[in-house]
Design an enzyme around this catalytic site. Structure first.
Site, PDB file in Angstrom:
ATOM      1  N   ASP A  78       0.850  -1.181   0.000  1.00 38.45           N
ATOM      2  CA  ASP A  78       0.000   0.000   0.000  1.00 38.45           C
ATOM      3  C   ASP A  78       0.887   1.233   0.000  1.00 38.45           C
ATOM      4  O   ASP A  78       1.993   1.206   0.551  1.00 38.45           O
ATOM      5  CB  ASP A  78      -0.935   0.021   1.205  1.00 38.45           C
ATOM      6  N   GLN A  79       0.397   2.308  -0.602  1.00 44.02           N
ATOM      7  CA  GLN A  79       1.209   3.517  -0.737  1.00 44.02           C
ATOM      8  C   GLN A  79       0.398   4.766  -0.427  1.00 44.02           C
ATOM      9  O   GLN A  79      -0.789   4.843  -0.776  1.00 44.02           O
ATOM     10  CB  GLN A  79       1.758   3.617  -2.170  1.00 44.02           C
TER      11      GLN A  79
END
Length: 198
Positions: free
Chosen positions: A69-70
């Site tokens: 995830d970013q």
């Protein structure tokens, strides 16, 4: 059946994982990605990367599950995906001439041993000074509405930058491959080794 599973529906992450030459399956987990009050960017991406991998791990026994995830961080604020063109243009206008950090969380769950590893990588981008016309043209052409920070490094996003700083440019696209290779080797799956044992 491949023993490696990518817990992501992102075609960009799949393209990155393809580079390792390891057979894998992929599936898109459905989780709530809302940040919790007071949650730091690092805590958020750790939690979401692990949540994505955990959701998929329920369906795959004896597998290695990769979650990622970013988020973008600017002026101490966590920025997610813009969702629409107006928000994308507004984000890029704020970024013009400034540094933006991208924090990418990475989780690897080994369902065979019931172990997991979670980490994150940071990558900084220095935006050049952008005109409103450049921003509008970029958003219209690239449509980066599902990308943290309102740009795609894989495409025209490179035209927006003055400088990039970090250990692994793949981090900016959403899957830090250098760190992932380390985690895979620790779990017994060496991208350059005999994959028959998995």
């Amino acid at each position: 059946m491949p023993r490696l599973v990518l817990a992501s529906g992102s075609r960009w992450r799949r393209q990155l994982l393809d580079r390792l030459g390891i057979p894998y399956a992929w599936t898109s987990p459905d989780i709530d990605e809302t940040a919790r009050p007071g949650e730091t960017p690092e805590t958020l991406v750790h939690r979401l990367a692990l949540a994505k991998a955990s959701r998929v791990a329920e369906e795959y026994q004896d597998h290695l599950i990769v979650g990622s995830d970013q988020v973008a961080v600017f002026a101490g604020q966590i920025l997610g995906k813009p969702g629409n063109e107006a928000t994308a243009r507004a984000q890029l206008a704020r970024f013009s001439g400034h540094r933006v950090s991208f924090i990418t969380g990475l989780a690897l769950i080994d369902t065979r041993s019931a172990r997991h590893q979670v980490c994150h990588e940071r990558y900084d981008v220095l935006f050049r000074r952008l005109t409103s016309d450049e921003i509008a043209r970029y958003v219209e052409r690239e449509q980066p509405l599902d990308s943290a920070g309102s740009f795609r490094m894989e495409g025209l996003g490179i035209t927006l930058f003055e400088k990039l700083e970090g250990d692994d440019p793949n981090t900016l696209i959403g899957l830090p491959l250098i760190r992932l290779c380390t985690l895979l080797r620790q779990a017994g799956l060496d991208p350059l080794g005999d994959q028959g044992s998995w």
